[in-house]
Design a protein around this motif. Sequence first.
Motif, PDB file in Angstrom:
ATOM      1  N   THR A 160     -11.329  -0.284  -2.046  1.00 51.87           N
ATOM      2  CA  THR A 160     -11.332  -0.588  -3.612  1.00 51.87           C
ATOM      3  C   THR A 160     -10.915   1.019  -4.001  1.00 51.87           C
ATOM      4  N   TYR A 161     -10.605   1.061  -5.294  1.00 52.16           N
ATOM      5  CA  TYR A 161     -10.290   2.329  -5.897  1.00 52.16           C
ATOM      6  C   TYR A 161     -10.886   2.316  -7.390  1.00 52.16           C
ATOM      7  N   LEU A 162     -11.030   3.462  -7.828  1.00 59.22           N
ATOM      8  CA  LEU A 162     -11.701   3.594  -9.190  1.00 59.22           C
ATOM      9  C   LEU A 162     -10.239   3.569 -10.167  1.00 59.22           C
ATOM     10  N   ASP A 163     -10.276   2.430 -11.045  1.00 60.78           N
ATOM     11  CA  ASP A 163      -9.406   2.161 -12.135  1.00 60.78           C
ATOM     12  C   ASP A 163      -7.767   1.930 -11.431  1.00 60.78           C
ATOM     13  N   ARG A 164      -7.459   2.970 -10.878  1.00 59.65           N
ATOM     14  CA  ARG A 164      -6.137   2.550 -10.502  1.00 59.65           C
ATOM     15  C   ARG A 164      -5.740   3.679  -9.337  1.00 59.65           C
ATOM     16  N   ILE A 165      -4.502   3.352  -8.583  1.00 54.30           N
ATOM     17  CA  ILE A 165      -4.219   4.574  -7.665  1.00 54.30           C
ATOM     18  C   ILE A 165      -3.351   5.474  -8.152  1.00 54.30           C
ATOM     19  N   THR A 166      -3.564   6.700  -8.039  1.00 53.21           N
ATOM     20  CA  THR A 166      -2.845   7.707  -8.405  1.00 53.21           C
ATOM     21  C   THR A 166      -2.414   8.930  -7.357  1.00 53.21           C
ATOM     22  N   GLU A 176      -7.893   5.712   4.899  1.00 53.61           N
ATOM     23  CA  GLU A 176      -8.810   4.615   4.924  1.00 53.61           C
ATOM     24  C   GLU A 176      -8.197   3.350   5.771  1.00 53.61           C
ATOM     25  N   LEU A 177      -6.770   3.093   5.237  1.00 50.76           N
ATOM     26  CA  LEU A 177      -6.072   2.084   6.048  1.00 50.76           C
ATOM     27  C   LEU A 177      -5.638   2.388   7.331  1.00 50.76           C
ATOM     28  N   ASP A 178      -5.325   3.588   7.390  1.00 53.01           N
ATOM     29  CA  ASP A 178      -5.169   3.860   8.841  1.00 53.01           C
ATOM     30  C   ASP A 178      -6.277   3.986  10.013  1.00 53.01           C
ATOM     31  N   GLU A 179      -7.513   4.572   9.316  1.00 54.90           N
ATOM     32  CA  GLU A 179      -8.890   4.562  10.218  1.00 54.90           C
ATOM     33  C   GLU A 179      -9.259   3.122  10.387  1.00 54.90           C
ATOM     34  N   ASN A 180      -8.960   2.042   9.520  1.00 49.89           N
ATOM     35  CA  ASN A 180      -9.427   0.786   9.878  1.00 49.89           C
ATOM     36  C   ASN A 180      -8.258  -0.219  10.611  1.00 49.89           C
ATOM     37  N   SER A 181      -6.954   0.600  11.194  1.00 57.83           N
ATOM     38  CA  SER A 181      -6.076  -0.074  11.714  1.00 57.83           C
ATOM     39  C   SER A 181      -5.539  -1.245  10.970  1.00 57.83           C
ATOM     40  N   ILE A 182      -5.264  -0.887   9.598  1.00 57.51           N
ATOM     41  CA  ILE A 182      -4.867  -2.134   8.860  1.00 57.51           C
ATOM     42  C   ILE A 182      -3.253  -2.341   9.134  1.00 57.51           C
ATOM     43  N   VAL A 183      -2.927  -3.563   9.292  1.00 56.86           N
ATOM     44  CA  VAL A 183      -1.525  -3.933   9.401  1.00 56.86           C
ATOM     45  C   VAL A 183      -0.840  -4.548   8.198  1.00 56.86           C
ATOM     46  N   SER A 184      -1.665  -5.336   7.292  1.00 58.63           N
ATOM     47  CA  SER A 184      -1.315  -6.099   6.344  1.00 58.63           C
ATOM     48  C   SER A 184      -2.088  -5.659   5.040  1.00 58.63           C
ATOM     49  N   VAL A 185      -1.341  -5.255   3.824  1.00 58.99           N
ATOM     50  CA  VAL A 185      -2.390  -5.125   2.661  1.00 58.99           C
ATOM     51  C   VAL A 185      -2.114  -6.189   1.552  1.00 58.99           C
ATOM     52  N   ILE A 186      -3.101  -6.892   0.945  1.00 60.97           N
ATOM     53  CA  ILE A 186      -2.696  -7.990   0.016  1.00 60.97           C
ATOM     54  C   ILE A 186      -3.080  -7.151  -1.481  1.00 60.97           C
ATOM     55  N   LEU A 187      -2.364  -6.967  -2.295  1.00 61.70           N
ATOM     56  CA  LEU A 187      -2.506  -6.243  -3.566  1.00 61.70           C
ATOM     57  C   LEU A 187      -2.918  -7.340  -4.518  1.00 61.70           C
ATOM     58  N   MET A 188      -4.181  -7.019  -5.063  1.00 58.47           N
ATOM     59  CA  MET A 188      -4.882  -8.162  -5.922  1.00 58.47           C
ATOM     60  C   MET A 188      -4.428  -7.813  -7.275  1.00 58.47           C
ATOM     61  N   ASP A 189      -4.046  -6.395  -7.614  1.00 56.72           N
ATOM     62  CA  ASP A 189      -3.809  -6.116  -8.832  1.00 56.72           C
ATOM     63  C   ASP A 189      -2.571  -5.132  -8.863  1.00 56.72           C
ATOM     64  N   PRO A 190      -1.379  -5.602  -8.527  1.00 51.15           N
ATOM     65  CA  PRO A 190      -0.168  -4.806  -8.260  1.00 51.15           C
ATOM     66  C   PRO A 190       0.134  -3.470  -9.388  1.00 51.15           C
ATOM     67  N   PRO A 191      -0.147  -4.010 -10.575  1.00 46.32           N
ATOM     68  CA  PRO A 191       0.174  -3.186 -11.807  1.00 46.32           C
ATOM     69  C   PRO A 191      -0.960  -1.671 -11.525  1.00 46.32           C
ATOM     70  N   ARG A 210       4.131 -13.895  -9.250  1.00 43.44           N
ATOM     71  CA  ARG A 210       4.207 -13.197 -10.774  1.00 43.44           C
ATOM     72  C   ARG A 210       4.198 -11.731 -10.628  1.00 43.44           C
ATOM     73  N   TYR A 211       3.617 -11.155 -10.029  1.00 44.08           N
ATOM     74  CA  TYR A 211       3.695  -9.692  -9.907  1.00 44.08           C
ATOM     75  C   TYR A 211       4.842  -9.174  -9.084  1.00 44.08           C
ATOM     76  N   ALA A 212       4.885  -9.872  -7.646  1.00 38.12           N
ATOM     77  CA  ALA A 212       5.988  -9.440  -6.869  1.00 38.12           C
ATOM     78  C   ALA A 212       7.488  -9.316  -7.386  1.00 38.12           C
TER      79      ALA A 212
END
Length: 248
Positions: A160-166, A176-191, A210-212
């Motif tokens: 999670t992030y606060l308000d938006r990613i900057t 955090e994605l790297d440390e958790n060996s993340i292969v796939s990311v699902i954007l729940m709120d792309p904007p 609708r976002y993609a």
Amino acid sequence: MKKKAVAIVLPITLSLLVAAAILLWFFLRPVVVFVEPTLPSAMLRGLRPSWIDHLKYRIVFLNESEEARIPSLSPSLVIYSPLTRKNSDYPFKSALWGRRSYEGESFDTLFEIDEEKMLSVALEKNRGVGTAFLFSEFDNYSRSLFDNFKKDDPYLKDITYLDRITGVNSDEILKELDENSIVSVILMDPPSSLYLLKNTGDFRVYADFRYASALPYSKVISIYPKWGDAIKRALDGEGTLSFDFALR
């Protein structure tokens, strides 16, 4: 002489038969009209059926300002988007997706978007590998969806992030994605997470169609409706139906 005549006539006859078959295929397919809002063409492409669906149906796209052209097309089905309004009551079967009908509108079919069903398509594709749900810490709806999926897949991670990613917090999230060996990311709120797309690594990125369709990044995989199946179900019956989904 007879052999020469056959050699000339046979190819012509075969060509005429092929041409007739193509014409029959073209004109006998059901006509399906999509009434679209006024949006950039790139966004509209992401909301439209795939080329495969065009093989089975004669699909015509009309801007909402062209609704008066519908009768001349004699469609088997007219499909309205959530950003358009049905202004005329033509005697053709009609469907609406993505919202409830407004007062004064009447549709034979309403296509609902079941977000849990939609996300499960991406999760099934990535079952058993590190997958992250990325959303704002204030997004309670995304939190509830994540919690439901987490019960069945221990490899899921919520980031999670606060308000938006900057530019301020993107490095922290990438770490955090790297440390958790993340292969796939699902954007729940792309904007609110667009900034991350400028700095993505090797992981796959999934988003609601609708976002993609509005994201100018080819690396985003769209979770989109199986329009061909939806059209068939609307032609065969009526009522409230739920989309099935695929990836592209």
